[in-house]
Design a protein around this motif. Structure first.
Motif, mmCIF file in Angstrom:
data_model
loop_
_atom_site.group_PDB
_atom_site.id
_atom_site.type_symbol
_atom_site.label_atom_id
_atom_site.label_comp_id
_atom_site.label_asym_id
_atom_site.label_seq_id
_atom_site.Cartn_x
_atom_site.Cartn_y
_atom_site.Cartn_z
ATOM 1 N N ALA A 22 -3.389 -8.509 4.341
ATOM 2 C CA ALA A 22 -3.838 -7.499 5.306
ATOM 3 C C ALA A 22 -3.432 -7.942 6.704
ATOM 4 C CB ALA A 22 -5.345 -7.318 5.208
ATOM 5 N N GLY A 23 -2.999 -6.993 7.522
ATOM 6 C CA GLY A 23 -2.574 -7.294 8.883
ATOM 7 C C GLY A 23 -1.121 -7.698 8.989
ATOM 8 N N GLY A 50 9.369 -5.122 -11.989
ATOM 9 C CA GLY A 50 8.049 -5.701 -12.195
ATOM 10 C C GLY A 50 6.925 -4.756 -11.809
ATOM 11 N N THR A 51 5.778 -5.362 -11.427
ATOM 12 C CA THR A 51 4.563 -4.606 -11.111
ATOM 13 C C THR A 51 4.236 -4.729 -9.635
ATOM 14 O OG1 THR A 51 3.688 -4.960 -13.331
ATOM 15 C CG2 THR A 51 2.092 -4.392 -11.618
ATOM 16 N N LEU A 52 3.978 -3.597 -9.009
ATOM 17 C CA LEU A 52 3.527 -3.556 -7.617
ATOM 18 C C LEU A 52 2.061 -3.148 -7.610
ATOM 19 C CD1 LEU A 52 3.993 -3.606 -4.538
ATOM 20 C CD2 LEU A 52 4.655 -1.201 -4.708
ATOM 21 N N VAL A 53 1.213 -3.989 -6.994
ATOM 22 C CA VAL A 53 -0.203 -3.681 -6.829
ATOM 23 C C VAL A 53 -0.419 -3.439 -5.340
ATOM 24 C CG1 VAL A 53 -2.569 -4.494 -7.104
ATOM 25 C CG2 VAL A 53 -0.823 -5.157 -8.786
ATOM 26 N N LEU A 54 -0.852 -2.236 -4.992
ATOM 27 C CA LEU A 54 -1.108 -1.877 -3.605
ATOM 28 C C LEU A 54 -2.617 -1.868 -3.394
ATOM 29 C CD1 LEU A 54 0.343 -0.981 -0.989
ATOM 30 C CD2 LEU A 54 0.083 1.378 -1.770
ATOM 31 N N GLY A 55 -3.102 -2.791 -2.549
ATOM 32 C CA GLY A 55 -4.530 -2.900 -2.283
ATOM 33 C C GLY A 55 -5.044 -1.759 -1.423
ATOM 34 N N GLU A 56 -6.356 -1.679 -1.250
ATOM 35 C CA GLU A 56 -6.974 -0.591 -0.482
ATOM 36 C C GLU A 56 -6.471 -0.532 0.958
ATOM 37 O OE1 GLU A 56 -11.208 -0.019 -0.725
ATOM 38 O OE2 GLU A 56 -11.232 -0.619 -2.826
ATOM 39 N N GLU A 57 -6.161 -1.673 1.553
ATOM 40 C CA GLU A 57 -5.649 -1.720 2.921
ATOM 41 C C GLU A 57 -4.132 -1.601 2.965
ATOM 42 O OE1 GLU A 57 -7.716 -1.797 5.582
ATOM 43 O OE2 GLU A 57 -9.313 -1.641 4.094
ATOM 44 N N GLY A 58 -3.493 -1.540 1.800
ATOM 45 C CA GLY A 58 -2.043 -1.504 1.724
ATOM 46 C C GLY A 58 -1.469 -0.147 2.082
ATOM 47 N N PHE A 59 -0.262 -0.184 2.693
ATOM 48 C CA PHE A 59 0.433 1.033 3.098
ATOM 49 C C PHE A 59 1.927 0.851 2.888
ATOM 50 C CE2 PHE A 59 2.797 3.415 6.363
ATOM 51 C CZ PHE A 59 2.426 4.705 6.030
ATOM 52 N N VAL A 60 2.564 1.830 2.245
ATOM 53 C CA VAL A 60 4.010 1.811 2.061
ATOM 54 C C VAL A 60 4.576 3.126 2.572
ATOM 55 C CG1 VAL A 60 5.915 1.720 0.411
ATOM 56 C CG2 VAL A 60 3.902 0.289 0.061
ATOM 57 N N GLU A 61 5.584 3.024 3.446
ATOM 58 C CA GLU A 61 6.339 4.187 3.881
ATOM 59 C C GLU A 61 7.774 3.964 3.453
ATOM 60 O OE1 GLU A 61 7.548 6.795 7.823
ATOM 61 O OE2 GLU A 61 5.897 5.370 7.952
ATOM 62 N N GLY A 62 8.173 4.650 2.367
ATOM 63 C CA GLY A 62 9.510 4.487 1.810
ATOM 64 C C GLY A 62 9.490 4.770 0.314
#
Length: 133
Positions: A22-23, A50-62
């Protein structure tokens, strides 16, 4: 007996091999092997088998192209998975999904098209709004 082995450990499929906390903000193409957890932000495309785990604070633009996606965070872009996409209740997504298996938990929000195909396509179709398609 107590010496270190010169053999490398085999990576388990459920073991996290990298972590973006985070951050933390990453800009650019993000390629990885194994399982990666993102609690920070990524601006750019993500590619892996593989596996991508996006946490609650995670953000992906793309664009995300992975074997498996487990999302609890926010995604702005298309997702293509060869195995499964799971959007848990805190997940928010603006974009299209193409995967043979899709799980959307109650409370998750998706604004886009969902296509469940066994072979991912090179291009996810854009919604035109034409009801005759």
């Amino acid at each position: 007996m107590f010496g270190r082995s010169s053999r490398k450990k085999a990576i388990r499929h459920d073991e996290i091999t990298a972590f973006l906390g985070a951050g933390t903000q990453y800009n650019g193409q993000f390629d990885f092997q194994g399982t990666v957890r993102i609690d920070g932000g990524v601006n750019g495309d993500i590619t892996s088998d593989g596996t991508l785990v996006l946490g609650e604070e995670g953000f992906v633009e793309g664009r995300i192209r992975v074997g498996t996606l487990i999302s609890n965070g926010r995604i702005l872009g298309d997702v293509e998975a060869s195995i499964r996409v799971t959007l848990n209740k805190t997940s928010r997504m603006e974009g299209n999904i193409c995967a043979p298996s899709v799980v959307i938990e109650e409370g998750a929000v998706i604004n886009g098209q969902v296509s469940m195909e066994y072979e991912p396509r090179a291009q996810i179709p854009q919604h035109t709004g034409d009801a005759t398609q």
